[in-house]
Design a protein around this motif. Structure first.
Motif, PDB file in Angstrom:
ATOM      1  N   ASP A 193       0.936  -1.040  -0.175  1.00 23.93           N
ATOM      2  CA  ASP A 193       0.056  -0.112  -0.105  1.00 23.93           C
ATOM      3  C   ASP A 193       0.914   1.237  -0.189  1.00 23.93           C
ATOM      4  O   ASP A 193       1.786   1.290   0.686  1.00 23.93           O
ATOM      5  CB  ASP A 193      -0.985  -0.046   1.386  1.00 23.93           C
ATOM      6  CG  ASP A 193      -2.059  -1.030   1.164  1.00 23.93           C
ATOM      7  OD1 ASP A 193      -2.905  -1.014   0.168  1.00 23.93           O
ATOM      8  OD2 ASP A 193      -2.197  -2.085   2.043  1.00 23.93           O
ATOM      9  N   LEU A 230      -3.068   4.511   6.485  1.00 25.07           N
ATOM     10  CA  LEU A 230      -2.872   5.219   5.419  1.00 25.07           C
ATOM     11  C   LEU A 230      -2.634   6.671   5.495  1.00 25.07           C
ATOM     12  O   LEU A 230      -1.594   7.202   5.069  1.00 25.07           O
ATOM     13  CB  LEU A 230      -3.909   4.914   4.286  1.00 25.07           C
ATOM     14  CG  LEU A 230      -4.349   3.711   3.693  1.00 25.07           C
ATOM     15  CD1 LEU A 230      -5.539   3.589   3.005  1.00 25.07           C
ATOM     16  CD2 LEU A 230      -3.115   2.969   2.982  1.00 25.07           C
ATOM     17  N   ARG A 273      -8.118   5.827  -5.861  1.00 21.31           N
ATOM     18  CA  ARG A 273      -7.224   4.621  -5.552  1.00 21.31           C
ATOM     19  C   ARG A 273      -6.988   3.974  -6.829  1.00 21.31           C
ATOM     20  O   ARG A 273      -7.723   3.938  -7.750  1.00 21.31           O
ATOM     21  CB  ARG A 273      -8.179   3.604  -4.736  1.00 21.31           C
ATOM     22  CG  ARG A 273      -7.309   2.593  -4.025  1.00 21.31           C
ATOM     23  CD  ARG A 273      -7.803   1.868  -3.162  1.00 21.31           C
ATOM     24  NE  ARG A 273      -9.104   1.300  -3.665  1.00 21.31           N
ATOM     25  CZ  ARG A 273     -10.089   0.108  -2.943  1.00 21.31           C
ATOM     26  NH1 ARG A 273      -9.826   0.172  -1.729  1.00 21.31           N
ATOM     27  NH2 ARG A 273     -11.024  -0.061  -3.649  1.00 21.31           N
ATOM     28  N   THR A 288      -1.022  -0.570  -4.521  1.00 19.54           N
ATOM     29  CA  THR A 288      -2.399   0.007  -4.452  1.00 19.54           C
ATOM     30  C   THR A 288      -1.913   1.430  -4.046  1.00 19.54           C
ATOM     31  O   THR A 288      -1.577   1.537  -2.762  1.00 19.54           O
ATOM     32  CB  THR A 288      -3.142  -0.650  -3.363  1.00 19.54           C
ATOM     33  OG1 THR A 288      -3.735  -1.986  -3.838  1.00 19.54           O
ATOM     34  CG2 THR A 288      -4.646   0.180  -3.465  1.00 19.54           C
ATOM     35  N   HIS A 324      -3.038   4.978  -2.833  1.00 15.84           N
ATOM     36  CA  HIS A 324      -4.045   5.754  -2.148  1.00 15.84           C
ATOM     37  C   HIS A 324      -3.755   7.361  -2.193  1.00 15.84           C
ATOM     38  O   HIS A 324      -3.020   7.386  -1.759  1.00 15.84           O
ATOM     39  CB  HIS A 324      -4.343   5.213  -0.694  1.00 15.84           C
ATOM     40  CG  HIS A 324      -4.478   3.633  -0.532  1.00 15.84           C
ATOM     41  ND1 HIS A 324      -5.698   2.996  -0.620  1.00 15.84           N
ATOM     42  CD2 HIS A 324      -3.453   2.746  -0.438  1.00 15.84           C
ATOM     43  CE1 HIS A 324      -5.546   1.703  -0.327  1.00 15.84           C
ATOM     44  NE2 HIS A 324      -4.351   1.683  -0.435  1.00 15.84           N
TER      45      HIS A 324
END
Length: 369
Positions: A237, A277, A301, A312, A314
């Motif tokens: 992430d 996050l 996203r 991924t 964000h």
């Protein structure tokens, strides 16, 4: 080297070259045989499909028509011309090598494998391709297509990605190489792998080498090349902050060394284990730029796959609240208008953020929360 006349190796080479004369692909880099044009093409073709490369190649050669033009250009201009093609280290190395050739050799191209291999980003394939195709030298050049053809032709048991498998391929290619026609031979192997001896569903009845092919005799051509199991691809992430100051947005340039080096991005970074996050984004912005932000909310996203990992991304709207930006973990930063974003080279993920911003996306109003 023993006389090749009448040998099986000679018959294979002759059959391949006859097929190539009738079926060779008409590609733009084959219309120019100068080393610069061939070199640029071979760099672009690494891990990228021919159909994708052609428009980039034509635009790149129009913008940087000679080695001296490329060497004189700023890196940022080269990266912008490369934008969307991926694997940006190729562009950085090409640019570095061009500058070295101009500075150290006055623009003269190397004439030996050893000299080519000393240039940034030049491995055995690119060196062999330029030497054989553009300079007429008897040199082996094995791309993925050529390697697949040889692995099937001789049913080679070793993974060509490993040293022993690579050595076996190079040995067979050297034995087959027809003196004085190495460029055509290397390109013939590439074309055969691209058009007939394909990774899946190879068209064996159309193959000029069917009578010689060990994998075909076994009835299992798709079993070759042998592939050792790969470890699972990790996922991370990653966060990015869109930090607005009126009509301007803050962007940062990545250090030239490392992944996506020299490209611009919306600042942020990888989330650490156990970290949220928004917490991870605030930490990254402190470490990268020395600023404190308020995270206002999500923008988008994105998922993206690289060769060695998946991410991924964000993306959050942020408000700058404290600290003067400084390049602590980046090469430089700039406040730019949305209209100016098109001047800068961005990775594929950040290009999508740019598109969203230019389509009219705006941050939420903190006062309305």
């Amino acid at each position: 080297m023993p006389d090749r006349e009448g040998t099986r190796e000679a018959a294979i080479s002759e059959a391949l070259l006859r097929w190539y004369e009738a079926h060779r692909r008409d590609l733009p880099w084959r219309r120019r045989r100068d080393p610069y044009a061939v070199w640029v093409a071979e760099v672009m073709l690494q891990q990228t499909r021919v159909e994708t490369v052609i428009p980039y190649y034509e635009r790149f050669l129009a913008r940087f028509p000679t080695l001296h033009h490329l060497a004189a250009a700023p890196l940022e201009e080269v990266l912008k011309a490369w934008e969307g093609l991926g694997y940006y280290a190729r562009a950085r190395h090409l640019h570095q090598a061009a500058r070295r050739l101009v500075q150290e050799r006055g623009g003269a191209f190397p004439q030996t494998l050893a000299e080519w291999r000393r240039l940034p980003g030049v491995g055995p394939y690119i060196a062999g391709a330029v030497l054989s195709i553009a300079l007429g030298r008897d040199a082996v050049a094995l791309d993925g297509n050529a390697a697949r053809v040889l692995a099937r032709l001789f049913a080679l048991p070793d993974d060509p990605r490993r040293p022993e498998g690579r050595r076996a391929l190079e040995d067979w290619a050297a034995r087959l190489l027809p003196k004085g026609r190495a460029g055509d031979f290397n390109q013939a192997l590439m074309d055969l792998g691209a058009r007939v001896c394909t990774p899946r569903a190879p068209r064996c009845p159309e193959c000029p080498l069917q009578a010689f092919c060990a994998a075909y005799r076994q009835g299992r051509p798709e079993a070759y090349p042998t592939r050792a199991p790969r470890p699972p691809v990790p996922h991370y992430d990653v966060t990015a902050g869109v930090i607005m100051d009126g009509d301007r947005v803050l962007i940062a340039r990545r250090p030239e060394r490392g992944m996506l080096g020299g490209l611009w991005e919306f600042p942020g970074g990888k989330v650490e284990p156990g970290e949220g996050l928004e917490e991870g984004l605030r930490r990254e912005l402190r470490e990268e730029l020395g600023i404190e932000v308020e995270v206002l909310g999500p923008l988008m996203r994105l998922r993206h796959a690289y060769t060695h990992m998946r991410i991924t991304l964000h993306v959050f709207w942020c408000r700058w609240v404290a600290g003067l930006p400084q390049p602590l973990g980046c090469a430089e930063f700039r406040w730019v208008s949305l209209e100016e974003l098109d001047r800068y080279p961005f990775p594929a993920t950040d290009q999508k953020i740019v598109a969203r911003l230019k389509a009219g996306a705006r941050p939420p109003d903190p006062a309305a929360a």
